[in-house]
Motif scaffolding. Structure first.
Motif, PDB file in Angstrom:
ATOM      1  N   THR A   1      49.856  42.890  29.409  1.00 31.08           N
ATOM      2  CA  THR A   1      49.518  44.515  29.767  1.00 31.08           C
ATOM      3  C   THR A   1      51.188  44.341  30.998  1.00 31.08           C
ATOM      4  O   THR A   1      51.605  42.877  31.023  1.00 31.08           O
ATOM      5  N   GLN A   2      51.428  45.840  30.636  1.00 31.07           N
ATOM      6  CA  GLN A   2      52.090  45.433  31.334  1.00 31.07           C
ATOM      7  C   GLN A   2      52.148  45.946  32.844  1.00 31.07           C
ATOM      8  O   GLN A   2      52.888  44.749  33.817  1.00 31.07           O
ATOM      9  N   ASP A   3      51.189  46.211  33.048  1.00 32.02           N
ATOM     10  CA  ASP A   3      50.519  46.589  34.435  1.00 32.02           C
ATOM     11  C   ASP A   3      50.068  45.283  35.326  1.00 32.02           C
ATOM     12  O   ASP A   3      49.167  44.577  34.394  1.00 32.02           O
ATOM     13  N   LEU A   4      50.959  44.829  36.563  1.00 30.40           N
ATOM     14  CA  LEU A   4      49.918  43.458  37.251  1.00 30.40           C
ATOM     15  C   LEU A   4      49.249  44.037  37.645  1.00 30.40           C
ATOM     16  O   LEU A   4      48.900  42.210  38.952  1.00 30.40           O
ATOM     17  N   GLU A   5      48.902  44.419  37.446  1.00 29.25           N
ATOM     18  CA  GLU A   5      48.102  44.705  39.541  1.00 29.25           C
ATOM     19  C   GLU A   5      46.741  44.116  39.635  1.00 29.25           C
ATOM     20  O   GLU A   5      46.682  43.495  41.012  1.00 29.25           O
ATOM     21  N   HIS A   6      45.788  43.682  38.351  1.00 30.83           N
ATOM     22  CA  HIS A   6      44.956  43.125  38.414  1.00 30.83           C
ATOM     23  C   HIS A   6      44.787  41.895  38.953  1.00 30.83           C
ATOM     24  O   HIS A   6      44.610  41.350  40.300  1.00 30.83           O
TER      25      HIS A   6
END
Lengths: 339, 339
Positions: B133-138
DNA sequence: CGTCGTCGGTGAAACGGTTCATAGCATGAA
DNA sequence: TTCATGCTATGAACCGTTTCACCGACGACG
């Protein structure tokens, strides 16, 4: 927000303290939520969230004894044949919510042994392995200790081990029949050393088919042993073939990379394919059909191979079974010409 | 010979009893043999052998807290690019006597999350991941909890995460410069959607280079978006290219499989390569040089990529670093003709 | 009003190792 | 003979879970 200092991971008792319940209750929230009243459950979940609690898998496993992980050891993760098999394994394991630890032995028995030990120490449910050696005693020992073992791409010589393999004799025989059908009566076979079981079997399959079709293998077959089973091997092998006094009209290759080298060499020597020389590969890798001269090749059911292996590993009755798949000849222009 | 009934595995206390020593001594034989007298050591080793004792990894890990295993999650184990990277990781980890758990997310965020959780629960030293995913928060959360995280094939947008990537802009720019050097002034680019970071970067690199060489990208570049980044995509893309009113003289492809499809289509349309159309691929997969028309391609240091990622993961000081490798253009006949 | 079953929760044992404080025992020095 | 010393070996505490026997409270029932 929270400190980034890697402080000790929160444990179940930290959660219990924060939620003002016992550890048993926290464990219940995790594993049998219905046994806990909604109010308490909420409180515990809040605490879990708050402390960023992640259960310790080692402790769980130590106590519970069981684990939903399987191990697989292949000869080389960067070989497409093996990764396709691995993919089949993974897909089947996922259905059962199992996970896979994949490793490659690099054909080195000591690496294989090391990973087997690692897997066993971590209590995997079982291992699927493409053996790096002829000797399978260590695997039988493992099996005797209660670990499930499935041999990959290799029929089991003993009835205590499960195996999933492809009939290499049949694959080679099908290729040979195809060539003879097309009128070829003298065939070169670029093969690896017979210490590799696959090579020995494919050679035998070729012989079988020729005999069956009434040809004398001694005259009809020229087997050339190459040392590296890749494009370079195909090149040197083909150079030898072209230098033969009585040149064969077809070349069968032990795998597609070898066939690639053969095609390249033939092209450099201005030998047209297939009219000057027909070529057959083995494995039907993804690009076999994409070459300038699409390659006739023997397809192996790689995905199914892995899928079935995982199936056996997961079998609730722990049956021991030897599965053999049939390969399939995929005919393309390298034998039939532009069609 | 021995019963095949999967009886309980021998534990360290079974060994102790049999060797008539304490469990502590057995543990010492295993971990600090020099602390134990030769005579006792012999006795213990004999008992270990006799009982086929294999230490329980979970118990060891639970107590010791540490573990010499790392996890890696790639998008697809059957993609040669990723397996080559995995190979680099494995080789570096082996030097440090670490082992690798390899898994593929199949580009599905939930699969990625599942494996991340599994790895964390088992207390791996760290994870190397090609994010789905683009989201790397995890991943930042994981990192904040003390787990080492290294991004693979993706530069880190934040300075809390390490990353190892290849400069895609530079790779595409090098290819573009090569084509312009050869006199091409109108180039087709078969590319995937820009939501995939690599595709976006390669497009940007192409633009950069054209501008730098004094060409107007709007005129010199025709970007065609293909939906599948494989040979089929290359075929449909190339058909579109051939249908253009003002036909480009070169085609750049987002990867080698796409280039394969392009070559096939050009051949079917009797367009000679490179005189009628030059072709450039990307990745320099093993067979790129083995095609009937050897393919000019941008080689990525896959092995190094993995090696360096493992290096960062193992770093004793736990430094955070963003590493970028430079790709290398490998020139072959698909652009220069038979040389 | 006692008895009983159910529900929700408790606390301790167990899993199989590692580690550490401690103790037994020669040996050599004083 | 006594005592410090070094070497071995011991055994108990501990890691973080799961599991299970048990307990109190409460509503139903005869």
């Amino acid at each position: 927000m929270t400190t980034t200092a890697p402080r000790r991971r929160a444990s179940i008792s930290d959660v219990a303290r924060q939620a003002k319940v016992s550890v048993g209750t926290v464990s219940n929230v995790l594993n049998r939520p219905d046994r806990v009243s909604p109010a308490t459950r909420e409180r515990v979940l809040a605490a879990i969230d708050d402390l960023a609690f992640v259960p310790n898998g080692s402790a769980r496993q130590l106590r519970a004894g069981t684990i939903t992980t399987a191990g697989a050891i292949v000869l080389d993760v960067s070989n497409p044949f093996f990764t396709d098999v691995a993919r089949g394994i993974e897909d089947r394991l996922e259905e059962a919510d199992y996970t896979l630890m994949l490793a490659s032995s690099d054909e080195k028995p000591e690496r294989e042994a090391r990973y087997l030990r690692l897997f066993e120490e971590h209590g995997v449910q079982g291992v699927m392995v493409v053996p790096a050696t002829q000797d399978l005693e260590h695997l039988e020992t493992l099996r005797a200790r209660g670990l499930r073992v499935v041999l990959l791409d290799r029929p089991s010589p003993v009835d205590t081990l499960s195996s999933v393999a492809v009939d290499d004799r049949a694959g080679a025989a099908a290729a040979a029949r195809h060539l003879v059908d097309l009128g070829h009566e003298r065939i070169a076979f670029l093969n690896g050393p017979h210490t590799i079981r696959q090579c020995a079997d494919r050679s035998a399959g070729l012989h079988d088919a020729l005999v069956e079709l009434g040809l004398d293998p001694v005259e009809a077959l020229v087997e050339i042993t190459i040392s590296t089973l890749n494009a370079d091997g195909g090149q040197t092998g083909t150079e030898q073939v072209l230098a033969l006094a009585e040149r064969p009209t077809a070349t069968m290759c032990v795998n597609d990379l070898t066939a690639l080298g053969a095609l390249r060499t033939l092209r450099a020597a201005d030998v047209p394919v297939p009219s000057g020389m027909a070529v057959v590969g083995y494995d039907d890798v993804t690009f076999a059909g994409e070459l300038a001269t699409p390659l006739t090749s023997v397809r192996q059911p790689t995905h199914q191979l892995g899928h079935r292996a995982a199936d056996l590993l997961l079998d609730p009755d722990d049956v021991v079974e030897q599965v053999t798949f049939q390969p399939e000849l995929v005919v393309r222009e390298s034998t039939t010409g532009v069609g």
